[in-house]
Scaffold this motif. Structure first.
Motif, PDB file in Angstrom:
ATOM      1  N   GLU A 292     -45.723 -64.046 109.788  1.00 53.33           N
ATOM      2  CA  GLU A 292     -45.612 -65.173 110.706  1.00 53.33           C
ATOM      3  C   GLU A 292     -46.845 -66.074 110.586  1.00 53.33           C
ATOM      4  O   GLU A 292     -46.727 -67.299 110.504  1.00 53.33           O
TER       5      GLU A 292
ATOM      6  N   SER B 266     -41.981 -72.714 110.517  1.00 51.42           N
ATOM      7  CA  SER B 266     -41.872 -71.337 110.985  1.00 51.42           C
ATOM      8  C   SER B 266     -41.284 -71.212 112.393  1.00 51.42           C
ATOM      9  O   SER B 266     -40.772 -70.169 112.757  1.00 51.42           O
ATOM     10  N   THR B 267     -41.347 -72.259 113.191  1.00 45.92           N
ATOM     11  CA  THR B 267     -40.730 -72.146 114.518  1.00 45.92           C
ATOM     12  C   THR B 267     -39.208 -72.247 114.415  1.00 45.92           C
ATOM     13  O   THR B 267     -38.514 -72.072 115.401  1.00 45.92           O
ATOM     14  N   GLU B 268     -38.722 -72.546 113.244  1.00 45.96           N
ATOM     15  CA  GLU B 268     -37.286 -72.756 113.078  1.00 45.96           C
ATOM     16  C   GLU B 268     -36.714 -71.759 112.086  1.00 45.96           C
ATOM     17  O   GLU B 268     -35.835 -72.088 111.307  1.00 45.96           O
ATOM     18  N   ARG B 269     -37.215 -70.561 112.116  1.00 44.02           N
ATOM     19  CA  ARG B 269     -36.759 -69.597 111.130  1.00 44.02           C
ATOM     20  C   ARG B 269     -36.513 -68.256 111.825  1.00 44.02           C
ATOM     21  O   ARG B 269     -37.137 -67.943 112.828  1.00 44.02           O
TER      22      ARG B 269
ATOM     23  N   GLN C  56     -37.337 -64.851 112.521  1.00 42.66           N
ATOM     24  CA  GLN C  56     -38.553 -64.075 112.317  1.00 42.66           C
ATOM     25  C   GLN C  56     -38.202 -62.631 111.987  1.00 42.66           C
ATOM     26  O   GLN C  56     -37.173 -62.120 112.424  1.00 42.66           O
TER      27      GLN C  56
ATOM     28  N   VAL D   7     -39.313 -60.112 116.471  1.00 43.16           N
ATOM     29  CA  VAL D   7     -39.662 -60.939 117.617  1.00 43.16           C
ATOM     30  C   VAL D   7     -39.973 -60.026 118.804  1.00 43.16           C
ATOM     31  O   VAL D   7     -39.064 -59.411 119.370  1.00 43.16           O
TER      32      VAL D   7
ATOM     33  N   ARG E 128     -36.385 -66.344 122.718  1.00 48.16           N
ATOM     34  CA  ARG E 128     -37.366 -65.641 121.893  1.00 48.16           C
ATOM     35  C   ARG E 128     -36.782 -65.328 120.524  1.00 48.16           C
ATOM     36  O   ARG E 128     -37.448 -65.469 119.508  1.00 48.16           O
TER      37      ARG E 128
ATOM     38  N   GLY F 164     -36.013 -68.655 118.493  1.00 43.25           N
ATOM     39  CA  GLY F 164     -37.155 -69.514 118.195  1.00 43.25           C
ATOM     40  C   GLY F 164     -37.220 -70.760 119.068  1.00 43.25           C
ATOM     41  O   GLY F 164     -38.186 -71.500 119.026  1.00 43.25           O
ATOM     42  N   ARG F 165     -36.164 -71.051 119.838  1.00 41.62           N
ATOM     43  CA  ARG F 165     -36.183 -72.164 120.768  1.00 41.62           C
ATOM     44  C   ARG F 165     -35.123 -71.944 121.854  1.00 41.62           C
ATOM     45  O   ARG F 165     -34.124 -71.267 121.622  1.00 41.62           O
TER      46      ARG F 165
ATOM     47  N   LEU G 229     -31.812 -72.533 114.547  1.00 47.16           N
ATOM     48  CA  LEU G 229     -32.725 -72.346 113.428  1.00 47.16           C
ATOM     49  C   LEU G 229     -32.401 -73.307 112.288  1.00 47.16           C
ATOM     50  O   LEU G 229     -33.258 -73.703 111.510  1.00 47.16           O
TER      51      LEU G 229
END
Lengths: 435, 435
Positions: A122, A328-331, A333, A336, B32, B35-36, B322
């Motif tokens: 991340e 990275s905020t749009e993927r 993870q 989490v 979480r 991501g949004r 995403l």
């Protein structure tokens, strides 16, 4: 077509060679589905000269596998070396800090170091993927991460080692002993020459830990997972279980009741014969997931084998191909964290029903003594089977036990084991109604 | 947290209300994992005043559902109106051409117009997602699109209608007739008051068409799928099937042998009792997929119901969250054409083994006449059951038939049906060994 995704592969055993073969054979299909071609650019393995059935002369060769993590031409590194630490872990760290996405089939490494690696990925804004680490042919990691995104996960039940499931299935079908079927499985290549990682449940514990971590959002250390294997299961147990309407499977279990702690454990359990999990036979794996919204879902497929694992690696590479250039905020993870106060159930804290097999001297009063010891622990017997047709110094005695706490059960088992009339170590297995 | 994904929902039946309830209840968890945050901004339905158990006063209300596709505040439109054409299709077209991603649970619309919508979505650079359209609680669309990306798909076997599976399971367990169990299922809300979409296989054909299209990369029109339902199945068939080692399930089938055409069909079939598909009971759905590399994989879960469908919609929204800002060459496409010369097997072209139940006059020579008619079509009988204990004007006669082409079998069935000794329409079902 856009620029290819350039891949470096460390470890060229059957899985690594399988990945190369698969890209060679199905490359065009993969490119269409993933939106860009996938191209191997560099490899590393112990022996450069070994015949693997695929031509590796067209790829850059790197002697030091860890050095592959810094290979300039690669976007993604695939680790197929194995081992929880050592070169595999060094390669993971190197790759991620060099800004490369990382795909691995290494359950032991992810179970032990998944949290560290997910954080590093991340921070470095790269992808970390490990679908192949848990039940290769079964897309359960993707399912837990993405499909079940809106769910609280109340239950995960996994049949996670093909070796154990193969052994239990054949023992049941043929009435054969654990030792005989294991020897046969070793001859057939379904079990390792040192089978303890599989048959003692450690491999299942690694996978169960990863599933528990994804389901509950806090990392579960496999060392904290109470783990039992299948060595003590006998054909007699499978026979009595069947008479009572159960099959026996080695289960990885993740259970959470409301806001309570999470029970994570691995043990052989009696499960109802009519349940879909009881129809999972041979080397197949399956993971049963219960979400609070979606209800019960089962993921089923081949758990191991070069082809299923290579297919899972390719699935991850296809995802990485799509993923790589994203913010990275749009993927998705790798992990989490979402449960801030997640806690594990302490060992012995859960309650179950039990199957109990004792080897007793055939003499009046023995059952009374056993029942007295159980009653002292406030443990109720739901049924007793004393099968006919057994003669000799000792006979089997089967008890089905009502719901009781593990700790009370363990104390009673010790006391029962000390009775002179009980001739060998009592065998106890939990009953999992899978409800 | 980054900016929320803003969602407009058309259709507020049980699924639409379920989606809102789910975002209210599990919003933080979804945010979480995705991501949004996901935020409903506008809704449309037939009746604004109706009590749905959720407060919709906080969202913008749009009278015309199609207008929702142009709603300025929305990034994604969720369509839960239903129907293959009409407002649902108009909304899909409007949303996509207004540059909004589109999520739907509408199997009929996707089956009929999926290709057009996928192309429009690609041109407009938006996402089109329909996990909820095929077996809501079973993440098979994702599995076919992403997990199995490296595989040629040789087989798909789907149990795709919970209604039919519930009816068959109860008929088998209780020996009850189709009509009785259907009436009960209607009382319990498991079957519609007009059940023909389900029990005649049309709903399964929509889903099978979508699965076939994703598996083989050319769009399969549901009108070209030979479709049979379960009305002709009797308790007697289930009983004889069980004696022969089979269960009966309504299957959606997609088969391809090598470079040959693709067989896509829906019919009730005899499947081996020991197979994992035979353990799929009640309202559950399952899809068995065989890839050339990954081997056999099963996806299993609740196929319908407000909660499972809402959960699948949320999974798609999480993916869209995403997905949205990505370059279209780097995104999972709704449909990737990859088989340029894909062709469907013409009806009658496949070969099978068969189960045949005839209602015959109990008189010498009848079997000989039937066997002669089959022999003329070069059709071999593998076994004959003439059950005892049936008395009266006619008795059942069960024939198991060797592998034979469908066309030859249909001709023989017609000839047999014309025999005076055969008292009612012959019942024929295919045997699917699921190999």
């Amino acid at each position: 077509m856009t620029t290819p995704l350039r891949v470096a592969i460390a470890g060229l055993g059957t899985v690594g060679a399988g990945v190369i073969r698969l890209i060679d054979a199905n490359g065009e299909l993969i490119a269409r589905r993933a939106g860009r071609p996938i191209e191997v650019v560099a490899v590393s393995a112990r022996d450069r000269a070994k015949d693997r059935g695929v031509d590796i002369g067209r790829f850059a060769w790197v002697d030091d596998p860890v050095g592959l993590g810094r290979h300039e031409g690669a976007d993604v590194v695939v680790e197929l070396i194995g081992g929880s630490d050592g070169p595999a872990l060094a390669l993971a760290r190197t790759s991620v800090s060099a800004g490369k996405s990382f795909v691995t089939a290494n359950k032991a490494m992810i179970a032990h170091h998944g949290l560290e690696l997910a954080r590093a990925a991340e921070d470095a804004d790269v992808a970390l993927k490990f679908e192949a680490a848990v039940a290769g042919g079964v897309p359960v990691i993707k399912g837990l991460r993405e499909g079940a995104a809106a769910n609280e996960i109340a239950r995960v039940y996994g049949i996670l080692t093909g070796t154990c499931n193969y052994i239990l299935t054949r023992m049941q079908a043929e009435g054969a002993t654990f030792q005989d079927v294991l020897a046969d499985a070793q001859r057939l290549g379904y079990a390792e020459s040192d089978p303890s990682l599989d048959v003692d449940g450690h491999d299942a514990a690694h996978k169960t830990g990863i599933l528990a971590s994804l389901a509950h959002g806090f990392w579960v250390n496999p060392r904290h997972i109470p783990t039992e294997g299948i060595r003590q299961v006998t054909p007699l147990d499978l026979k009595f279980a069947a008479q009572l309407g159960y099959s026996i499977r080695l289960l990885g279990i993740v259970k959470k009741e409301g806001r309570g702690p999470v029970q994570v454990s691995v043990y052989p359990a009696l499960i109802p014969q009519g349940h879909v999990m009881a129809s999972v036979s041979g080397v197949f794996n399956a993971v049963y997931v219960r979400g609070d919204v979606v209800g019960d879902t089962l993921y089923y497929g081949r758990g191991a084998g070069a082809e299923a694992t290579a297919s899972a690696v390719l699935g991850d590479l296809a995802d990485a191909a799509l993923d790589l250039k994203h913010d990275s905020t749009e993927r998705v993870q790798a992990f989490v964290p979402h449960e801030r106060n997640g806690a594990l159930q302490p060992p012995g804290g859960a309650s179950h029903s039990y199957y109990l097999r004792l080897d007793v001297v055939d003499r009046p009063g023995v059952l009374a003594r056993i029942a007295t010891l159980l009653a002292r622990g406030r443990i109720g017997i739901s049924s007793v089977i004393q099968p006919e047709g057994h003669e000799g110094a000792s006979v089997p005695l089967i008890l089905m036990i009502h719901h009781a706490p593990e700790a009370a059960m363990a104390r009673a088992m010790q006391a029962i084991g000390r009775l002179a009339a009980v001739r060998s170590r009592p065998v106890m297995m939990r009953v999992e109604p899978l409800t």
